[in-house]
Every structure is written in structure tokens, then in C-alpha cells.
Design an enzyme around this catalytic site. Structure first.
Site, PDB file in Angstrom:
ATOM      1  N   GLY A  68      18.542 -78.482  18.880  1.00 16.78           N
ATOM      2  CA  GLY A  68      19.188 -77.336  18.379  1.00 16.78           C
ATOM      3  C   GLY A  68      19.249 -76.137  20.128  1.00 16.78           C
ATOM      4  O   GLY A  68      19.533 -76.867  20.977  1.00 16.78           O
ATOM      5  N   GLU A  69      18.829 -74.402  19.477  1.00 20.83           N
ATOM      6  CA  GLU A  69      19.521 -74.045  21.399  1.00 20.83           C
ATOM      7  C   GLU A  69      17.848 -73.404  21.518  1.00 20.83           C
ATOM      8  O   GLU A  69      17.583 -72.940  20.639  1.00 20.83           O
ATOM      9  CB  GLU A  69      20.434 -73.534  20.901  1.00 20.83           C
ATOM     10  CG  GLU A  69      20.331 -71.916  22.147  1.00 20.83           C
ATOM     11  CD  GLU A  69      20.421 -72.780  23.300  1.00 20.83           C
ATOM     12  OE1 GLU A  69      21.510 -73.582  23.590  1.00 20.83           O
ATOM     13  OE2 GLU A  69      20.265 -72.916  25.010  1.00 20.83           O
ATOM     14  N   SER A  70      16.670 -74.090  22.624  1.00 21.37           N
ATOM     15  CA  SER A  70      15.007 -73.603  22.484  1.00 21.37           C
ATOM     16  C   SER A  70      15.255 -72.266  22.748  1.00 21.37           C
ATOM     17  O   SER A  70      14.592 -71.960  22.285  1.00 21.37           O
ATOM     18  CB  SER A  70      15.216 -74.183  24.120  1.00 21.37           C
ATOM     19  OG  SER A  70      15.720 -73.664  25.335  1.00 21.37           O
ATOM     20  N   CYS A 101      14.596 -82.702  21.251  1.00 19.59           N
ATOM     21  CA  CYS A 101      15.254 -82.117  22.541  1.00 19.59           C
ATOM     22  C   CYS A 101      15.306 -80.703  22.384  1.00 19.59           C
ATOM     23  O   CYS A 101      13.319 -80.609  23.187  1.00 19.59           O
ATOM     24  CB  CYS A 101      16.684 -82.028  21.890  1.00 19.59           C
ATOM     25  SG  CYS A 101      17.942 -82.196  22.729  1.00 19.59           S
ATOM     26  N   ARG A 131      16.007 -78.018  31.468  1.00 22.07           N
ATOM     27  CA  ARG A 131      16.313 -77.892  29.517  1.00 22.07           C
ATOM     28  C   ARG A 131      18.110 -78.865  29.486  1.00 22.07           C
ATOM     29  O   ARG A 131      17.777 -78.420  29.183  1.00 22.07           O
ATOM     30  CB  ARG A 131      16.816 -76.136  29.888  1.00 22.07           C
ATOM     31  CG  ARG A 131      17.202 -75.697  28.686  1.00 22.07           C
ATOM     32  CD  ARG A 131      16.734 -74.330  28.940  1.00 22.07           C
ATOM     33  NE  ARG A 131      18.151 -73.488  29.052  1.00 22.07           N
ATOM     34  CZ  ARG A 131      18.985 -73.024  28.555  1.00 22.07           C
ATOM     35  NH1 ARG A 131      19.419 -73.644  27.464  1.00 22.07           N
ATOM     36  NH2 ARG A 131      20.229 -72.238  29.131  1.00 22.07           N
ATOM     37  N   ILE A 170      21.801 -84.960  23.166  1.00 20.56           N
ATOM     38  CA  ILE A 170      23.096 -84.202  22.850  1.00 20.56           C
ATOM     39  C   ILE A 170      22.479 -82.608  23.786  1.00 20.56           C
ATOM     40  O   ILE A 170      21.758 -82.080  23.659  1.00 20.56           O
ATOM     41  CB  ILE A 170      23.066 -83.336  21.356  1.00 20.56           C
ATOM     42  CG1 ILE A 170      22.942 -84.592  20.703  1.00 20.56           C
ATOM     43  CG2 ILE A 170      23.923 -82.732  21.283  1.00 20.56           C
ATOM     44  CD1 ILE A 170      22.687 -84.394  18.826  1.00 20.56           C
ATOM     45  N   ARG A 171      23.083 -82.528  24.658  1.00 21.78           N
ATOM     46  CA  ARG A 171      23.229 -81.422  25.903  1.00 21.78           C
ATOM     47  C   ARG A 171      21.451 -81.559  26.355  1.00 21.78           C
ATOM     48  O   ARG A 171      20.814 -80.212  25.888  1.00 21.78           O
ATOM     49  CB  ARG A 171      23.800 -79.987  25.171  1.00 21.78           C
ATOM     50  CG  ARG A 171      23.626 -79.207  26.638  1.00 21.78           C
ATOM     51  CD  ARG A 171      24.551 -78.296  25.696  1.00 21.78           C
ATOM     52  NE  ARG A 171      24.461 -77.633  24.463  1.00 21.78           N
ATOM     53  CZ  ARG A 171      23.195 -77.062  23.982  1.00 21.78           C
ATOM     54  NH1 ARG A 171      22.326 -76.344  25.074  1.00 21.78           N
ATOM     55  NH2 ARG A 171      22.756 -76.882  22.883  1.00 21.78           N
ATOM     56  N   HIS A 213      17.233 -87.770  19.902  1.00 18.78           N
ATOM     57  CA  HIS A 213      17.396 -87.586  18.989  1.00 18.78           C
ATOM     58  C   HIS A 213      16.896 -88.407  17.072  1.00 18.78           C
ATOM     59  O   HIS A 213      18.076 -89.642  17.185  1.00 18.78           O
ATOM     60  CB  HIS A 213      18.409 -86.969  17.623  1.00 18.78           C
ATOM     61  CG  HIS A 213      18.590 -85.473  18.600  1.00 18.78           C
ATOM     62  ND1 HIS A 213      18.221 -83.895  18.136  1.00 18.78           N
ATOM     63  CD2 HIS A 213      19.093 -85.080  20.092  1.00 18.78           C
ATOM     64  CE1 HIS A 213      18.085 -83.207  18.325  1.00 18.78           C
ATOM     65  NE2 HIS A 213      19.168 -84.146  20.082  1.00 18.78           N
ATOM     66  N   GLU A 215      16.237 -89.098  14.527  1.00 14.91           N
ATOM     67  CA  GLU A 215      16.400 -89.200  12.673  1.00 14.91           C
ATOM     68  C   GLU A 215      17.645 -88.942  12.963  1.00 14.91           C
ATOM     69  O   GLU A 215      18.602 -88.943  11.287  1.00 14.91           O
ATOM     70  CB  GLU A 215      16.256 -87.457  12.431  1.00 14.91           C
ATOM     71  CG  GLU A 215      17.129 -86.364  13.322  1.00 14.91           C
ATOM     72  CD  GLU A 215      16.884 -86.161  14.890  1.00 14.91           C
ATOM     73  OE1 GLU A 215      15.815 -86.235  15.631  1.00 14.91           O
ATOM     74  OE2 GLU A 215      17.505 -85.101  15.351  1.00 14.91           O
TER      75      GLU A 215
HETATM   76  N1  GLN Z   1      19.685 -78.324  26.216  1.00 17.23           N
HETATM   77  C1  GLN Z   1      19.385 -77.611  25.001  1.00 17.23           C
HETATM   78  C2  GLN Z   1      18.426 -76.845  25.075  1.00 17.23           C
HETATM   79  O1  GLN Z   1      18.439 -75.427  25.977  1.00 17.23           O
HETATM   80  C3  GLN Z   1      18.504 -78.355  23.456  1.00 17.23           C
HETATM   81  C4  GLN Z   1      19.853 -79.240  23.114  1.00 17.23           C
HETATM   82  C5  GLN Z   1      19.619 -79.989  21.773  1.00 17.23           C
HETATM   83  O2  GLN Z   1      18.492 -79.703  21.384  1.00 17.23           O
HETATM   84  N2  GLN Z   1      20.383 -80.617  21.624  1.00 17.23           N
HETATM   85  O3  GLN Z   1      18.138 -75.368  23.662  1.00 17.23           O
END
Ligand code: GLN
Length: 237
Positions: A68-70, A101, A131, A170-171, A213, A215
């Protein structure tokens, strides 16, 4: 008799929480349910949502912190007064946690490229994590990851040994540095252009983190590994 002390007909019961703020709750649940069928001892899994401090019950055996987004997840934890209860839950013997992630970022003690003003982390892994190591959302990619731990390289689907697994990034973050000898590197991403091997999965005791990921793939090895970490933690608790 199996090590759990159960006879062959009894099922053991395990409860696993998934922090349900953002991210792949359902995918993790499906993968856990599929992975449990590969366990030697019949296991009944109860997968529960964790969104409130009261959900962090002592009889929950494992917890997944999905991607997600930390920053959003840490804000959620703060607003819901979950930071301390979560730290306490993780530190209780017999409890196992896996961050994927954003979950890896949250578990790490040190973070580079934090959002302005910093972002609180749970500080459970002696690592320095970057990050958005591989760039922004557009730089998301899929690549073969090299597994470093022999216990993970047994491919349950192929019934053979395979030291590679498919990684969905993913990012994604990456581990720049481990700051304690207790941290074991579970997997690296070998980059030919840069001629390096970036750490993308680690374990420290009962805490595991993957930058990618599992999953979102068909490979159940990571979920099975998490389930076996729980069994080990229970034996030692
Ligand atoms: N880089 C993202 C963050 O700062 C994490 C991306 C992800 O969980 N897919 O949270």
C-alpha cells in the site's frame, strides 16, 4: 506423532491476521489457504482482519502487513492508537509478522527517502530500507528473484529445488543495509546492468519482510514459509 503433539486425525488451528488498511488482503488470504494444504500437519486456518487495537489478540499466531502506501498505513496506525499495541503484539513470543512492500518499510528501523517530516516505523527489523528504491509507480516491474535461503528454495509446486521466484515489484522498497548480524537475507534481485544484487527479502527472528508481492503470483513458497515460521515460533514460545 507429529511434532505438534496432535494425532493424525486432529487438526490444529491457527489464527492469522491481515492488517486491512489498503493492499492485497484477499490475495494474501487466498494464498494462505492454498499454502496450508501443503503443510504436513492438517491445519485449520482462520484469517481475520486487523483494523483496531482490540483485534491484536494474544491467540493470533501471525500477522501480515500488506503493501500500500507506508505513510498512509502509519497514519492509520497512529490515528487508531495501534502503534504501541502492534509493537507489543509483535514482540510477544510466539507471534510472527510478515511485511510485504509498504509492510517492509513499516517494519524497518531506519528508512531513507522518507516523506517530508519523517514517518514513524515499527522498528522491528535492523535494516536500512529505501522507500521507493526502484523509482516511482511507472517503474514498477516484474523480475526473477534469487532465493538465498535453502528452506525457501524447495519448490512445492514443482516438487524440485528452484532458487528463483517471480517477483512483482510495485513502487518497491529495497534493503540498503542490514545493521545486525541477526538479519538473514532471504532473497536478492540480481541486476546485470548495475552489476549488483539488491536485498529484497529478509528475516530477523520471527519477523520477515519482502519488497515484492508473492501474493500476486502463483508461487506459494513464501506463504508456506510464513506458516512454517509460525510453527517454529510456537515450538519455541
Ligand atoms: N513505496 C511504497 C511506500 O512508500 C510502497 C509501495 C507498495 O507497497 N506497493 O509505501
Amino acid at each position: 506423532m507429529p511434532p505438534s503433539g496432535l494425532n493424525g486425525n486432529q487438526k490444529r488451528h491457527r489464527k492469522i491476521g491481515i492488517l486491512e488498511v489498503q493492499g492485497a488482503f484477499q490475495e494474501h488470504k487466498v494464498a494462505l489457504m492454498r499454502a496450508k494444504t501443503c503443510m504436513h500437519v492438517k491445519t485449520e486456518l482462520e484469517v481475520v482482519e486487523v483494523r483496531h487495537p482490540d483485534h491484536l489478540v494474544p491467540d493470533m499466531d501471525g500477522l501480515i502487513i500488506p503493501g500500500g502506501e507506508s505513510t498512509t498505513i502509519s497514519l492509520f496506525l497512529k490515528r487508531n492508537n495501534m502503534e504501541e499495541p502492534l509493537r507489543n503484539w509483535i514482540q510477544t513470543k510466539g507471534h510472527v509478522v510478515w511485511g510485504t512492500c509498504a509492510g517492509m518499510i513499516l517494519l524497518s528501523r531506519f528508512t531513507e527517502n522518507q516523506k517530508d517530516g519523517g514517518q514513524p516505523t515499527l522498528g522491528m527489523l535492523d535494516t536500512v530500507v529505501s522507500r521507493n528504491f526502484f523509482g516511482r509507480q511507472v517503474h514498477s516491474f516484474e523480475a526473477q528473484v534469487t532465493i538465498k535461503s535453502p528452506s525457501l528454495s524447495t519448490n512445492i509446486q514443482m516438487d524440485a529445488s528452484d532458487s528463483k521466484c517471480h517477483g512483482v515489484f510495485i513502487r518497491a522498497p529495497a534493503v540498503l543495509e542490514t545493521t545486525s548480524s541477526e538479519v538473514q537475507v532471504l532473497a536478492v534481485l540480481e541486476r546485470t546492468e548495475q552489476n549488483d544484487a539488491v536485498i529484497v527479502a529478509v528475516q530477523q527472528g520471527d519477523v520477515m519482510a519482502t519488497a515484492f508481492h508473492p501474493e500476486l503470483t502463483e508461487d506459494l513458497r513464501w506463504h508456506l514459509y510464513f506458516l512454517t515460521m509460525i510453527e517454529k515460533a510456537k515450538e519455541q514460545a
